[in-house]
Structure formats: structure tokens, C-alpha cells
Motif scaffolding. Structure first.
Motif, PDB file in Angstrom:
ATOM      1  N   LYS A 113       0.809  -1.215   0.000  1.00 33.05           N
ATOM      2  CA  LYS A 113       0.000   0.000   0.000  1.00 33.05           C
ATOM      3  C   LYS A 113       0.843   1.266   0.000  1.00 33.05           C
ATOM      4  O   LYS A 113       0.441   2.282  -0.564  1.00 33.05           O
ATOM      5  N   LYS A 114       2.004   1.215   0.602  1.00 34.96           N
ATOM      6  CA  LYS A 114       2.869   2.392   0.689  1.00 34.96           C
ATOM      7  C   LYS A 114       3.569   2.693  -0.632  1.00 34.96           C
ATOM      8  O   LYS A 114       3.828   3.850  -0.946  1.00 34.96           O
ATOM      9  N   HIS A 115       3.864   1.686  -1.422  1.00 39.05           N
ATOM     10  CA  HIS A 115       4.751   1.884  -2.558  1.00 39.05           C
ATOM     11  C   HIS A 115       4.157   1.632  -3.938  1.00 39.05           C
ATOM     12  O   HIS A 115       4.798   1.950  -4.935  1.00 39.05           O
ATOM     13  N   LEU A 116       3.002   1.025  -4.028  1.00 34.19           N
ATOM     14  CA  LEU A 116       2.491   0.626  -5.336  1.00 34.19           C
ATOM     15  C   LEU A 116       1.072   1.111  -5.567  1.00 34.19           C
ATOM     16  O   LEU A 116       0.291   1.243  -4.636  1.00 34.19           O
ATOM     17  N   ASP A 117       0.748   1.358  -6.830  1.00 38.46           N
ATOM     18  CA  ASP A 117      -0.642   1.558  -7.219  1.00 38.46           C
ATOM     19  C   ASP A 117      -1.245   0.179  -7.392  1.00 38.46           C
ATOM     20  O   ASP A 117      -0.633  -0.695  -8.004  1.00 38.46           O
ATOM     21  N   TYR A 118      -2.442  -0.017  -6.894  1.00 35.46           N
ATOM     22  CA  TYR A 118      -3.009  -1.359  -6.926  1.00 35.46           C
ATOM     23  C   TYR A 118      -4.528  -1.305  -6.906  1.00 35.46           C
ATOM     24  O   TYR A 118      -5.134  -0.294  -6.563  1.00 35.46           O
ATOM     25  N   ILE A 119      -5.118  -2.406  -7.276  1.00 37.73           N
ATOM     26  CA  ILE A 119      -6.542  -2.653  -7.120  1.00 37.73           C
ATOM     27  C   ILE A 119      -6.650  -3.750  -6.079  1.00 37.73           C
ATOM     28  O   ILE A 119      -6.008  -4.789  -6.202  1.00 37.73           O
ATOM     29  N   GLU A 120      -7.458  -3.504  -5.052  1.00 42.82           N
ATOM     30  CA  GLU A 120      -7.595  -4.513  -4.001  1.00 42.82           C
ATOM     31  C   GLU A 120      -8.824  -5.382  -4.252  1.00 42.82           C
ATOM     32  O   GLU A 120      -9.900  -4.882  -4.546  1.00 42.82           O
ATOM     33  N   ILE A 121      -8.628  -6.669  -4.150  1.00 38.65           N
ATOM     34  CA  ILE A 121      -9.702  -7.642  -4.317  1.00 38.65           C
ATOM     35  C   ILE A 121     -10.264  -7.962  -2.936  1.00 38.65           C
ATOM     36  O   ILE A 121      -9.494  -8.176  -1.995  1.00 38.65           O
ATOM     37  N   ASP A 122     -11.586  -8.042  -2.848  1.00 38.57           N
ATOM     38  CA  ASP A 122     -12.183  -8.396  -1.568  1.00 38.57           C
ATOM     39  C   ASP A 122     -12.888  -9.753  -1.669  1.00 38.57           C
ATOM     40  O   ASP A 122     -12.971 -10.356  -2.730  1.00 38.57           O
ATOM     41  N   HIS A 156      -1.177  -3.060 -10.323  1.00 42.34           N
ATOM     42  CA  HIS A 156      -1.019  -4.273  -9.524  1.00 42.34           C
ATOM     43  C   HIS A 156      -2.365  -4.683  -8.935  1.00 42.34           C
ATOM     44  O   HIS A 156      -3.269  -3.868  -8.795  1.00 42.34           O
ATOM     45  N   VAL A 157      -2.477  -5.940  -8.592  1.00 47.56           N
ATOM     46  CA  VAL A 157      -3.652  -6.467  -7.901  1.00 47.56           C
ATOM     47  C   VAL A 157      -3.184  -6.946  -6.532  1.00 47.56           C
ATOM     48  O   VAL A 157      -2.131  -7.577  -6.409  1.00 47.56           O
ATOM     49  N   LEU A 158      -3.971  -6.630  -5.511  1.00 45.13           N
ATOM     50  CA  LEU A 158      -3.633  -7.016  -4.141  1.00 45.13           C
ATOM     51  C   LEU A 158      -4.791  -7.802  -3.542  1.00 45.13           C
ATOM     52  O   LEU A 158      -5.942  -7.357  -3.585  1.00 45.13           O
ATOM     53  N   ILE A 159      -4.490  -8.974  -3.004  1.00 39.98           N
ATOM     54  CA  ILE A 159      -5.463  -9.726  -2.223  1.00 39.98           C
ATOM     55  C   ILE A 159      -4.853  -9.952  -0.845  1.00 39.98           C
ATOM     56  O   ILE A 159      -3.890 -10.696  -0.694  1.00 39.98           O
ATOM     57  N   ASP A 160      -5.423  -9.267   0.136  1.00 37.81           N
ATOM     58  CA  ASP A 160      -4.942  -9.377   1.508  1.00 37.81           C
ATOM     59  C   ASP A 160      -5.566 -10.612   2.166  1.00 37.81           C
ATOM     60  O   ASP A 160      -6.662 -11.028   1.804  1.00 37.81           O
ATOM     61  N   ASN A 161      -4.865 -11.218   3.097  1.00 38.73           N
ATOM     62  CA  ASN A 161      -5.335 -12.397   3.822  1.00 38.73           C
ATOM     63  C   ASN A 161      -5.706 -13.529   2.859  1.00 38.73           C
ATOM     64  O   ASN A 161      -6.720 -14.200   3.034  1.00 38.73           O
ATOM     65  N   PHE A 162      -4.885 -13.740   1.846  1.00 37.29           N
ATOM     66  CA  PHE A 162      -5.216 -14.733   0.821  1.00 37.29           C
ATOM     67  C   PHE A 162      -5.345 -16.140   1.390  1.00 37.29           C
ATOM     68  O   PHE A 162      -6.207 -16.903   0.967  1.00 37.29           O
ATOM     69  N   ASP A 163      -4.518 -16.488   2.355  1.00 36.47           N
ATOM     70  CA  ASP A 163      -4.601 -17.826   2.936  1.00 36.47           C
ATOM     71  C   ASP A 163      -5.954 -18.063   3.613  1.00 36.47           C
ATOM     72  O   ASP A 163      -6.424 -19.192   3.676  1.00 36.47           O
ATOM     73  N   GLY A 164      -6.626 -17.009   4.051  1.00 36.00           N
ATOM     74  CA  GLY A 164      -7.949 -17.138   4.635  1.00 36.00           C
ATOM     75  C   GLY A 164      -9.065 -17.206   3.602  1.00 36.00           C
ATOM     76  O   GLY A 164     -10.213 -17.482   3.940  1.00 36.00           O
ATOM     77  N   LEU A 165      -8.732 -16.940   2.341  1.00 37.81           N
ATOM     78  CA  LEU A 165      -9.733 -16.929   1.273  1.00 37.81           C
ATOM     79  C   LEU A 165      -9.580 -18.096   0.305  1.00 37.81           C
ATOM     80  O   LEU A 165     -10.297 -18.173  -0.686  1.00 37.81           O
ATOM     81  N   LEU A 166      -8.662 -18.988   0.577  1.00 38.69           N
ATOM     82  CA  LEU A 166      -8.389 -20.099  -0.340  1.00 38.69           C
ATOM     83  C   LEU A 166      -9.586 -21.011  -0.584  1.00 38.69           C
ATOM     84  O   LEU A 166      -9.658 -21.659  -1.617  1.00 38.69           O
ATOM     85  N   ASN A 167     -10.520 -21.030   0.334  1.00 38.19           N
ATOM     86  CA  ASN A 167     -11.679 -21.902   0.166  1.00 38.19           C
ATOM     87  C   ASN A 167     -12.746 -21.299  -0.749  1.00 38.19           C
ATOM     88  O   ASN A 167     -13.701 -21.977  -1.117  1.00 38.19           O
ATOM     89  N   LEU A 168     -12.609 -20.040  -1.143  1.00 33.48           N
ATOM     90  CA  LEU A 168     -13.589 -19.400  -2.016  1.00 33.48           C
ATOM     91  C   LEU A 168     -13.363 -19.811  -3.470  1.00 33.48           C
ATOM     92  O   LEU A 168     -12.216 -19.963  -3.906  1.00 33.48           O
ATOM     93  N   PRO A 169     -14.440 -19.979  -4.245  1.00 37.74           N
ATOM     94  CA  PRO A 169     -14.321 -20.474  -5.628  1.00 37.74           C
ATOM     95  C   PRO A 169     -13.413 -19.644  -6.531  1.00 37.74           C
ATOM     96  O   PRO A 169     -12.728 -20.191  -7.378  1.00 37.74           O
ATOM     97  N   GLY A 170     -13.367 -18.339  -6.346  1.00 41.88           N
ATOM     98  CA  GLY A 170     -12.586 -17.502  -7.247  1.00 41.88           C
ATOM     99  C   GLY A 170     -11.110 -17.397  -6.926  1.00 41.88           C
ATOM    100  O   GLY A 170     -10.326 -16.882  -7.723  1.00 41.88           O
ATOM    101  N   SER A 171     -10.686 -17.897  -5.779  1.00 42.45           N
ATOM    102  CA  SER A 171      -9.286 -17.719  -5.370  1.00 42.45           C
ATOM    103  C   SER A 171      -8.304 -18.394  -6.323  1.00 42.45           C
ATOM    104  O   SER A 171      -7.210 -17.889  -6.570  1.00 42.45           O
ATOM    105  N   SER A 172      -8.679 -19.510  -6.904  1.00 46.23           N
ATOM    106  CA  SER A 172      -7.752 -20.240  -7.782  1.00 46.23           C
ATOM    107  C   SER A 172      -7.395 -19.449  -9.049  1.00 46.23           C
ATOM    108  O   SER A 172      -6.333 -19.661  -9.628  1.00 46.23           O
ATOM    109  N   TYR A 173      -8.232 -18.530  -9.457  1.00 40.98           N
ATOM    110  CA  TYR A 173      -7.950 -17.737 -10.659  1.00 40.98           C
ATOM    111  C   TYR A 173      -6.802 -16.747 -10.450  1.00 40.98           C
ATOM    112  O   TYR A 173      -6.257 -16.213 -11.411  1.00 40.98           O
ATOM    113  N   PHE A 174      -6.442 -16.501  -9.215  1.00 45.28           N
ATOM    114  CA  PHE A 174      -5.379 -15.536  -8.936  1.00 45.28           C
ATOM    115  C   PHE A 174      -4.029 -16.199  -8.703  1.00 45.28           C
ATOM    116  O   PHE A 174      -3.084 -15.554  -8.284  1.00 45.28           O
ATOM    117  N   MET A 175      -3.925 -17.472  -8.984  1.00 46.08           N
ATOM    118  CA  MET A 175      -2.642 -18.159  -8.906  1.00 46.08           C
ATOM    119  C   MET A 175      -1.844 -17.952 -10.194  1.00 46.08           C
ATOM    120  O   MET A 175      -0.709 -18.391 -10.315  1.00 46.08           O
TER     121      MET A 175
END
Length: 112
Positions: free
Chosen positions: A36-45, A68-87
Motif C-alpha cells: 500500500k505504501k509503494h504501489l498503485d493497486y486494485i484490491e480484491i475483496d 497491480h492487484v492485491l489480495i490481503d489475507n489470501f490464505d484465509g480466502l483459499l476456500n472461495l471459488p474464485g481464489s484459484s484464478y489468482f494463482m
């Protein structure tokens, strides 16, 4: 061997690299703040990742952007259907997955 990020680096190394980077480390180590301090990004929720349709719609809208794309707490979202598309990268620049643990199949950078 993976490089370790102990201090902020030159952030232009992530422009036009089209890669997925997992920033991992203990809670409170500054992983999200680093991006957040150094990059322009779009955050995924969580709402974007809740189903395949919303995830694919998001990816279609951003795939040609130079941001850039940022997904915070990704390990907590791994069970969601869309998470695999961000690998795999979804924009022309980096996709940052912030996690407490390293993830398989992506570039891992430890922040401590």
C-alpha cells in the motif's frame, strides 16, 4: 533460492513483470503496508472471490490494466471459488497475494 524482502526495495522491479508474488510473514510484519505504501493497486475483496462469475467478470475488466492487484489475507480466502484464478497473473503487472504462509506455485517473498 527465493529472495527475502527485509526492507523496501525498488518497486519498479514489479512493473511489467506479469507475475504472482506471495508476500508472507508473521501477523503484523508489514506485508500489506509494504504494498500500500509503494504501489498503485486494485484490491480484491471477499465479495469478488465468492463465485466464479464475479471473479471472471473482475478479471475481464482489469486484464489489460497497468496496475497491480492485491489480495490481503489470501490464505484465509483459499476456500472461495474464485481464489484459484489468482494463482496466475491477471493484469500486465504483478498480482500480490498477502498471506501468513508461503503458497505453492507462485513466487514467494518473505517479509519479516
Amino acid at each position: 533460492m527465493d529472495r527475502f524482502i527485509n526492507k523496501p526495495r525498488k518497486f519498479d522491479e514489479y512493473s511489467n513483470t506479469n507475475q504472482v508474488v506471495c508476500l508472507h510473514g508473521p501477523v503484523g510484519s508489514g506485508k500489506t503496508t509494504w504494498v500500500k505504501k509503494h504501489l498503485d493497486y486494485i484490491e480484491i475483496d471477499e465479495e469478488t472471490l465468492k463465485n466464479k462469475e464475479s471473479t471472471l467478470n473482475f478479471i475481464e475488466r482489469v486484464k489489460n490494466l497497468k496496475t497491480h492487484v492485491l489480495i490481503d489475507n489470501f490464505d484465509g480466502l483459499l476456500n472461495l471459488p474464485g481464489s484459484s484464478y489468482f494463482m496466475t497473473p491477471v493484469t500486465k503487472w504483478c498480482t500480490f497475494l498477502v498471506s501468513n504462509i508461503p503458497l505453492q506455485g507462485v513466487t514467494n517473498r518473505e517479509i519479516n
